[in-house]
Design a protein around this motif. Structure first.
Motif, mmCIF file in Angstrom:
data_model
loop_
_atom_site.group_PDB
_atom_site.id
_atom_site.type_symbol
_atom_site.label_atom_id
_atom_site.label_comp_id
_atom_site.label_asym_id
_atom_site.label_seq_id
_atom_site.Cartn_x
_atom_site.Cartn_y
_atom_site.Cartn_z
ATOM 1 N N LEU A 239 0.817 -1.408 -0.210
ATOM 2 C CA LEU A 239 -0.058 -0.072 -0.107
ATOM 3 C C LEU A 239 0.808 1.281 0.112
ATOM 4 O O LEU A 239 0.578 2.254 -0.638
ATOM 5 N N LEU A 240 2.086 1.195 0.830
ATOM 6 C CA LEU A 240 2.754 2.356 0.758
ATOM 7 C C LEU A 240 3.461 2.649 -0.723
ATOM 8 O O LEU A 240 3.514 3.973 -1.213
ATOM 9 N N ALA A 241 3.852 1.558 -1.196
ATOM 10 C CA ALA A 241 4.245 1.747 -2.557
ATOM 11 C C ALA A 241 3.188 1.993 -3.763
ATOM 12 O O ALA A 241 3.540 3.062 -4.599
ATOM 13 N N ALA A 242 1.959 1.509 -3.598
ATOM 14 C CA ALA A 242 0.879 1.988 -4.358
ATOM 15 C C ALA A 242 0.614 3.350 -4.311
ATOM 16 O O ALA A 242 0.318 4.185 -5.516
ATOM 17 N N LEU A 243 0.634 4.133 -3.065
ATOM 18 C CA LEU A 243 0.361 5.539 -2.926
ATOM 19 C C LEU A 243 1.464 6.417 -2.996
ATOM 20 O O LEU A 243 1.218 7.489 -3.160
ATOM 21 N N GLY A 244 2.627 5.774 -2.984
ATOM 22 C CA GLY A 244 3.900 6.652 -3.133
ATOM 23 C C GLY A 244 4.326 7.133 -1.711
ATOM 24 O O GLY A 244 5.082 8.320 -1.917
ATOM 25 N N SER A 245 4.201 6.510 -0.823
ATOM 26 C CA SER A 245 4.791 6.907 0.589
ATOM 27 C C SER A 245 5.977 6.241 0.956
ATOM 28 O O SER A 245 5.985 5.309 0.642
ATOM 29 N N PRO A 246 6.924 6.897 1.766
ATOM 30 C CA PRO A 246 6.762 8.174 2.190
ATOM 31 C C PRO A 246 7.402 9.456 1.215
ATOM 32 O O PRO A 246 8.523 9.197 1.045
ATOM 33 N N ASP A 247 6.416 10.593 0.965
ATOM 34 C CA ASP A 247 7.089 11.301 0.250
ATOM 35 C C ASP A 247 5.940 12.389 0.132
ATOM 36 O O ASP A 247 4.766 12.189 0.127
ATOM 37 N N ALA A 248 6.205 13.738 0.421
ATOM 38 C CA ALA A 248 5.350 14.621 0.755
ATOM 39 C C ALA A 248 4.287 15.015 -0.658
ATOM 40 O O ALA A 248 3.319 15.520 -0.588
ATOM 41 N N ARG A 249 4.958 14.497 -1.886
ATOM 42 C CA ARG A 249 4.125 14.889 -2.995
ATOM 43 C C ARG A 249 3.487 13.582 -3.540
ATOM 44 O O ARG A 249 2.483 13.380 -4.348
#
Length: 370
Positions: free
Chosen positions: A39-49
């Motif tokens: 899920l982190l990879a799918a949504l692009g976290s951790p990253d402010a953008r």
């Protein structure tokens, strides 16, 4: 050679005032730690953008629904909500989300987990996060989910088809009691608060008790770091008193600042999530605040002019407008009797397809796809 990326079926949906990918549980890893990495990879976290994923770089657009056919009696689907942190490698499945839930009924119908029942379909949902049952009423003319209509909700542009959500059995959903501390009011660091758990554990306090009017914009509140630091100290103590333990790394209890209504509503609210101000209002938090409005000796009592009709229509004014709930409950001092709370939301299917995540996030699936 293993595949460099893994494809996962999903539907990207707006649910209420939130947005995120909706997955069938069978398409995600069964191991929670592995699932969270995906899920982190799918949504692009951790990253402010969240530039390397489908997250929208805000707490309202970094959410996930995980849905599966239910084995429970009188329930159609199980719904697990996941809040994916934007700038931290953390996925929280403790809190609920009523806005994202607005899309669960349409998702269950779109994926065939629930069959249409005519022009209107009822989807019975078990909300795993809070051990509660919710009924979603969805328009399905001709056996297809309808997304077009005249219903407007504040915080979302335009109009769409209505989705009615009836929340049942949500009193004490996390803490075991509607008033987890046993008190209508607790005093923490000199501030009067009501600690309440109805669909969401919440700490409620008057805006004026922390030097605010309660009518500030979300941006104005977010700029006051000293206020947030002060409230966080109180929130952590409240979490312990509510039986939630150390909440320093948890998003519950959420925080509500309240004030008198200005535009004909029942109460004014500023809802914290918990370290930023919600641009509109969480549905689950609105249920909790509605219950507080019926608590005759709680912190909301001096600010509320309770409607006379039953079930009680509670209108909560928030930064983007208002949210209205219909609450079937008996007011009282020291406690209330809550039977159900309903609200009207909308949802829209935005995209259907596959989300790709790097093979490193799910190496077992990458090898299986070799």
């Amino acid at each position: 050679m293993p595949a460099s990326q893994v494809a996962i079926p999903c539907i990207l949906m707006r649910g209420g005032t939130s947005k995120g990918p909706y997955f069938m549980a069978k398409d995600l890893p069964s191991d929670p730690a592995q699932r969270d990495r995906v899920l982190l990879a799918a949504l692009g976290s951790p990253d402010a953008r969240q530039i390397d994923g489908v997250g929208g770089a805000t707490t309202l657009t970094s959410k996930v629904a995980i849905v599966s056919p239910s084995q429970r009696p009188d329930v159609d689907v199980d719904y697990l909500f996941a809040q994916v942190e934007v700038e931290a490698a953390r996925v929280d499945t403790n809190p609920p989300c009523g806005n994202i839930m607005a899309g669960v009924g349409p998702f269950a119908l779109e994926t065939g987990m629930v069959k249409p029942q005519g022009d209107v379909s009822r989807v019975r949902i078990y909300h795993v996060n809070i051990d509660a049952k919710i009924e979603a009423i969805v328009e399905t003319p001709g056996g297809k989910v309808n997304y077009e209509g005249d219903t407007a909700i504040d915080g979302v542009p335009g109009t769409a088809a209505p989705i009615k959500l009836n929340f049942m059995d949500v009193a004490g959903s996390t803490c075991g009691k509607l008033l987890p501390t046993g008190n209508a009011i607790d005093v923490i660091d000199g501030i009067e608060v009501t600690c309440m758990d109805a669909a969401m554990p919440v700490m409620i306090l008057a805006a004026e008790s922390v030097g605010k009017t309660g009518y500030e914009t979300a941006a104005e509140l977010d700029a006051d770091k000293e206020m947030f630091a002060r409230i966080e100290k109180i929130r952590r103590k409240a979490g312990e008193m509510m039986g939630l333990g150390d909440v320093s790394e948890k998003v519950v209890p959420k925080v509500i600042l309240l004030a008198k209504p200005r535009f004909g509503g029942t109460i004014t609210s500023r809802y914290f999530v918990p370290h930023k101000t919600h641009a509109a209002h969480a549905v689950t938090g609105a249920i909790c605040l509605s219950c507080c409005c019926l608590l005759e000796d709680g912190v909301a009592a001096p600010y509320v002019a309770l409607p006379k009709e039953k079930p009680y229509p509670i209108r909560i004014e928030h930064p983007s407008g208002e949210i209205e709930l219909l609450v079937d409950a008996d007011p009282g001092k020291g406690n209330i009797t809550l039977r159900s709370a309903g609200t009207l939301r909308t949802a829209r299917k935005l995209m259907r397809g596959e989300i790709y995540v790097p093979a490193a996030a799910w190496p077992q699936m990458a090898e299986a796809a070799e």
